[in-house]
Design a protein around this motif. Structure first.
Motif, PDB file in Angstrom:
ATOM      1  N   LYS A   2       4.640   6.099   2.861  1.00 28.64           N
ATOM      2  CA  LYS A   2       5.292   5.177   1.951  1.00 28.64           C
ATOM      3  C   LYS A   2       4.226   4.249   1.357  1.00 28.64           C
ATOM      4  CE  LYS A   2       9.090   1.925   1.808  1.00 28.64           C
ATOM      5  NZ  LYS A   2      10.099   1.206   2.578  1.00 28.64           N
ATOM      6  N   LYS A   3       4.300   4.015   0.066  1.00 30.99           N
ATOM      7  CA  LYS A   3       3.320   3.162  -0.596  1.00 30.99           C
ATOM      8  C   LYS A   3       3.367   1.758  -0.011  1.00 30.99           C
ATOM      9  CE  LYS A   3       3.266   5.552  -4.993  1.00 30.99           C
ATOM     10  NZ  LYS A   3       3.378   5.446  -6.440  1.00 30.99           N
ATOM     11  N   ASN A   4       2.176   1.186   0.240  1.00 29.02           N
ATOM     12  CA  ASN A   4       2.121  -0.180   0.741  1.00 29.02           C
ATOM     13  C   ASN A   4       1.072  -1.023   0.028  1.00 29.02           C
ATOM     14  OD1 ASN A   4      -0.226   0.821   1.877  1.00 29.02           O
ATOM     15  ND2 ASN A   4       0.353   0.410   3.983  1.00 29.02           N
ATOM     16  N   MET A   5       0.623  -0.549  -1.153  1.00 31.89           N
ATOM     17  CA  MET A   5      -0.369  -1.281  -1.941  1.00 31.89           C
ATOM     18  C   MET A   5       0.168  -1.541  -3.340  1.00 31.89           C
ATOM     19  SD  MET A   5      -3.934   0.599  -0.928  1.00 31.89           S
ATOM     20  CE  MET A   5      -4.798  -0.210  -2.233  1.00 31.89           C
ATOM     21  N   GLY A   6       0.080  -2.783  -3.760  1.00 29.16           N
ATOM     22  CA  GLY A   6       0.500  -3.148  -5.098  1.00 29.16           C
ATOM     23  C   GLY A   6      -0.589  -2.874  -6.128  1.00 29.16           C
ATOM     24  N   THR A   7      -0.236  -3.044  -7.384  1.00 28.95           N
ATOM     25  CA  THR A   7      -1.159  -2.766  -8.482  1.00 28.95           C
ATOM     26  C   THR A   7      -2.389  -3.664  -8.439  1.00 28.95           C
ATOM     27  OG1 THR A   7       0.720  -2.084  -9.839  1.00 28.95           O
ATOM     28  CG2 THR A   7      -1.339  -2.542 -10.983  1.00 28.95           C
ATOM     29  N   ALA A   8      -2.194  -4.945  -8.208  1.00 21.99           N
ATOM     30  CA  ALA A   8      -3.332  -5.876  -8.172  1.00 21.99           C
ATOM     31  C   ALA A   8      -4.302  -5.494  -7.053  1.00 21.99           C
ATOM     32  CB  ALA A   8      -2.834  -7.299  -7.982  1.00 21.99           C
ATOM     33  N   ASP A   9      -3.780  -5.154  -5.907  1.00 25.86           N
ATOM     34  CA  ASP A   9      -4.608  -4.752  -4.766  1.00 25.86           C
ATOM     35  C   ASP A   9      -5.405  -3.495  -5.100  1.00 25.86           C
ATOM     36  OD1 ASP A   9      -5.672  -4.706  -2.236  1.00 25.86           O
ATOM     37  OD2 ASP A   9      -3.878  -3.932  -1.267  1.00 25.86           O
ATOM     38  N   SER A  51      -2.267   4.825  -3.079  1.00 29.86           N
ATOM     39  CA  SER A  51      -1.469   3.598  -2.887  1.00 29.86           C
ATOM     40  C   SER A  51      -1.039   3.395  -1.444  1.00 29.86           C
ATOM     41  CB  SER A  51      -0.233   3.602  -3.785  1.00 29.86           C
ATOM     42  OG  SER A  51      -0.594   3.668  -5.124  1.00 29.86           O
ATOM     43  N   PHE A  52      -1.862   3.823  -0.528  1.00 28.85           N
ATOM     44  CA  PHE A  52      -1.526   3.682   0.895  1.00 28.85           C
ATOM     45  C   PHE A  52      -2.774   3.310   1.684  1.00 28.85           C
ATOM     46  CE2 PHE A  52      -1.136   5.418   5.208  1.00 28.85           C
ATOM     47  CZ  PHE A  52       0.017   4.779   5.625  1.00 28.85           C
ATOM     48  N   CYS A  53      -2.664   2.257   2.494  1.00 26.89           N
ATOM     49  CA  CYS A  53      -3.767   1.830   3.353  1.00 26.89           C
ATOM     50  C   CYS A  53      -3.279   1.863   4.803  1.00 26.89           C
ATOM     51  CB  CYS A  53      -4.231   0.434   2.983  1.00 26.89           C
ATOM     52  SG  CYS A  53      -5.585  -0.174   4.018  1.00 26.89           S
ATOM     53  N   PRO A  54      -3.886   2.727   5.640  1.00 25.67           N
ATOM     54  CA  PRO A  54      -3.452   2.805   7.033  1.00 25.67           C
ATOM     55  C   PRO A  54      -3.604   1.488   7.802  1.00 25.67           C
ATOM     56  CG  PRO A  54      -4.881   4.656   6.484  1.00 25.67           C
ATOM     57  CD  PRO A  54      -4.906   3.721   5.323  1.00 25.67           C
ATOM     58  N   LEU A  55      -4.613   0.698   7.470  1.00 21.36           N
ATOM     59  CA  LEU A  55      -4.785  -0.588   8.152  1.00 21.36           C
ATOM     60  C   LEU A  55      -3.639  -1.546   7.856  1.00 21.36           C
ATOM     61  CD1 LEU A  55      -8.605  -1.292   7.853  1.00 21.36           C
ATOM     62  CD2 LEU A  55      -7.314  -0.677   9.887  1.00 21.36           C
ATOM     63  N   TYR A  56      -3.082  -1.473   6.653  1.00 19.93           N
ATOM     64  CA  TYR A  56      -1.933  -2.314   6.320  1.00 19.93           C
ATOM     65  C   TYR A  56      -0.761  -1.988   7.231  1.00 19.93           C
ATOM     66  CZ  TYR A  56      -3.902  -4.157   1.951  1.00 19.93           C
ATOM     67  OH  TYR A  56      -4.646  -4.811   1.013  1.00 19.93           O
ATOM     68  N   THR A  57      -0.593  -0.727   7.551  1.00 19.72           N
ATOM     69  CA  THR A  57       0.488  -0.318   8.447  1.00 19.72           C
ATOM     70  C   THR A  57       0.290  -0.913   9.839  1.00 19.72           C
ATOM     71  OG1 THR A  57       0.687   1.746   7.225  1.00 19.72           O
ATOM     72  CG2 THR A  57       1.724   1.675   9.369  1.00 19.72           C
ATOM     73  N   LEU A  58      -0.946  -0.864  10.327  1.00 16.74           N
ATOM     74  CA  LEU A  58      -1.234  -1.409  11.656  1.00 16.74           C
ATOM     75  C   LEU A  58      -0.959  -2.906  11.745  1.00 16.74           C
ATOM     76  CD1 LEU A  58      -4.573   0.423  12.536  1.00 16.74           C
ATOM     77  CD2 LEU A  58      -2.302   0.858  13.484  1.00 16.74           C
ATOM     78  N   PHE A  59      -1.263  -3.630  10.666  1.00 16.64           N
ATOM     79  CA  PHE A  59      -1.085  -5.079  10.661  1.00 16.64           C
ATOM     80  C   PHE A  59       0.238  -5.521  10.059  1.00 16.64           C
ATOM     81  CE2 PHE A  59      -5.782  -4.699  10.756  1.00 16.64           C
ATOM     82  CZ  PHE A  59      -5.989  -5.354  11.972  1.00 16.64           C
ATOM     83  N   GLY A  60       1.059  -4.574   9.617  1.00 13.06           N
ATOM     84  CA  GLY A  60       2.367  -4.900   9.061  1.00 13.06           C
ATOM     85  C   GLY A  60       2.308  -5.527   7.676  1.00 13.06           C
ATOM     86  N   LEU A  61       1.256  -5.239   6.920  1.00 10.96           N
ATOM     87  CA  LEU A  61       1.110  -5.786   5.575  1.00 10.96           C
ATOM     88  C   LEU A  61       1.698  -4.834   4.544  1.00 10.96           C
ATOM     89  CD1 LEU A  61      -2.570  -7.035   5.807  1.00 10.96           C
ATOM     90  CD2 LEU A  61      -0.509  -8.420   5.942  1.00 10.96           C
ATOM     91  N   ASN A  62       2.138  -5.418   3.427  1.00  9.76           N
ATOM     92  CA  ASN A  62       2.653  -4.622   2.328  1.00  9.76           C
ATOM     93  C   ASN A  62       2.505  -5.451   1.054  1.00  9.76           C
ATOM     94  OD1 ASN A  62       3.994  -2.996   0.549  1.00  9.76           O
ATOM     95  ND2 ASN A  62       5.871  -2.836   1.752  1.00  9.76           N
ATOM     96  N   THR A  63       1.634  -5.009   0.137  1.00  6.44           N
ATOM     97  CA  THR A  63       1.441  -5.726  -1.112  1.00  6.44           C
ATOM     98  C   THR A  63       2.185  -5.064  -2.268  1.00  6.44           C
ATOM     99  OG1 THR A  63      -0.597  -4.511  -1.626  1.00  6.44           O
ATOM    100  CG2 THR A  63      -0.826  -6.567  -0.401  1.00  6.44           C
ATOM    101  N   CYS A  64       2.914  -4.006  -1.955  1.00  7.38           N
ATOM    102  CA  CYS A  64       3.700  -3.308  -2.968  1.00  7.38           C
ATOM    103  C   CYS A  64       4.995  -4.093  -3.205  1.00  7.38           C
ATOM    104  CB  CYS A  64       4.028  -1.889  -2.494  1.00  7.38           C
ATOM    105  SG  CYS A  64       4.756  -0.871  -3.755  1.00  7.38           S
ATOM    106  N   PRO A  65       5.278  -4.458  -4.462  1.00  9.20           N
ATOM    107  CA  PRO A  65       6.494  -5.230  -4.725  1.00  9.20           C
ATOM    108  C   PRO A  65       7.743  -4.407  -4.403  1.00  9.20           C
ATOM    109  CG  PRO A  65       5.488  -4.556  -6.783  1.00  9.20           C
ATOM    110  CD  PRO A  65       4.562  -4.146  -5.682  1.00  9.20           C
ATOM    111  N   SER A  66       8.701  -5.061  -3.772  1.00 14.68           N
ATOM    112  CA  SER A  66       9.945  -4.346  -3.435  1.00 14.68           C
ATOM    113  C   SER A  66      10.811  -4.240  -4.686  1.00 14.68           C
ATOM    114  CB  SER A  66      10.696  -5.095  -2.336  1.00 14.68           C
ATOM    115  OG  SER A  66      11.019  -6.403  -2.779  1.00 14.68           O
ATOM    116  N   LYS A  67      11.512  -3.130  -4.779  1.00 12.28           N
ATOM    117  CA  LYS A  67      12.388  -2.893  -5.928  1.00 12.28           C
ATOM    118  C   LYS A  67      13.771  -3.451  -5.620  1.00 12.28           C
ATOM    119  CE  LYS A  67       9.862   1.174  -7.310  1.00 12.28           C
ATOM    120  NZ  LYS A  67       9.852   2.605  -7.507  1.00 12.28           N
ATOM    121  N   ILE A  68      14.279  -4.219  -6.543  1.00 12.38           N
ATOM    122  CA  ILE A  68      15.606  -4.811  -6.377  1.00 12.38           C
ATOM    123  C   ILE A  68      16.650  -3.780  -6.788  1.00 12.38           C
ATOM    124  CG2 ILE A  68      17.140  -6.656  -7.123  1.00 12.38           C
ATOM    125  CD1 ILE A  68      14.623  -8.335  -7.680  1.00 12.38           C
ATOM    126  N   LYS A  69      17.612  -3.568  -5.903  1.00 14.44           N
ATOM    127  CA  LYS A  69      18.668  -2.593  -6.191  1.00 14.44           C
ATOM    128  C   LYS A  69      19.946  -3.274  -6.570  1.00 14.44           C
ATOM    129  CE  LYS A  69      16.807   0.952  -3.237  1.00 14.44           C
ATOM    130  NZ  LYS A  69      17.010   1.832  -2.134  1.00 14.44           N
TER     131      LYS A  69
END
Length: 69
Positions: A2-9, A51-69
């Protein structure tokens, strides 16, 4: 994955990778440090492309903006 990196990152990582590559190929950084930084730049580019960083998963980070449903 699952993507966890935003565009700016992603853009920041590509810019850093380009700077490192430029410094390495112009001979400003050499030796072991140069090779280590060049490998790090490659990892930055790869993680930016997928758009995926394994270290972000380990630290629970997510810079990808969530989509509003």
């Amino acid at each position: 994955m699952k993507k966890n990196m935003g565009t700016a990152d992603r853009i920041i990582r590509i810019i850093i990778a380009a700077i490192i590559a430029t410094l390495y190929f112009n001979g400003m950084i050499t030796g072991t440090l140069g090779i280590v930084l060049l490998v790090l730049a490659g990892v930055f580019v790869l993680t930016s492309l997928i758009s995926f960083c394994p270290l972000y998963t380990l630290f629970g980070l997510n810079t990808c903006p969530s989509k509003i449903k």
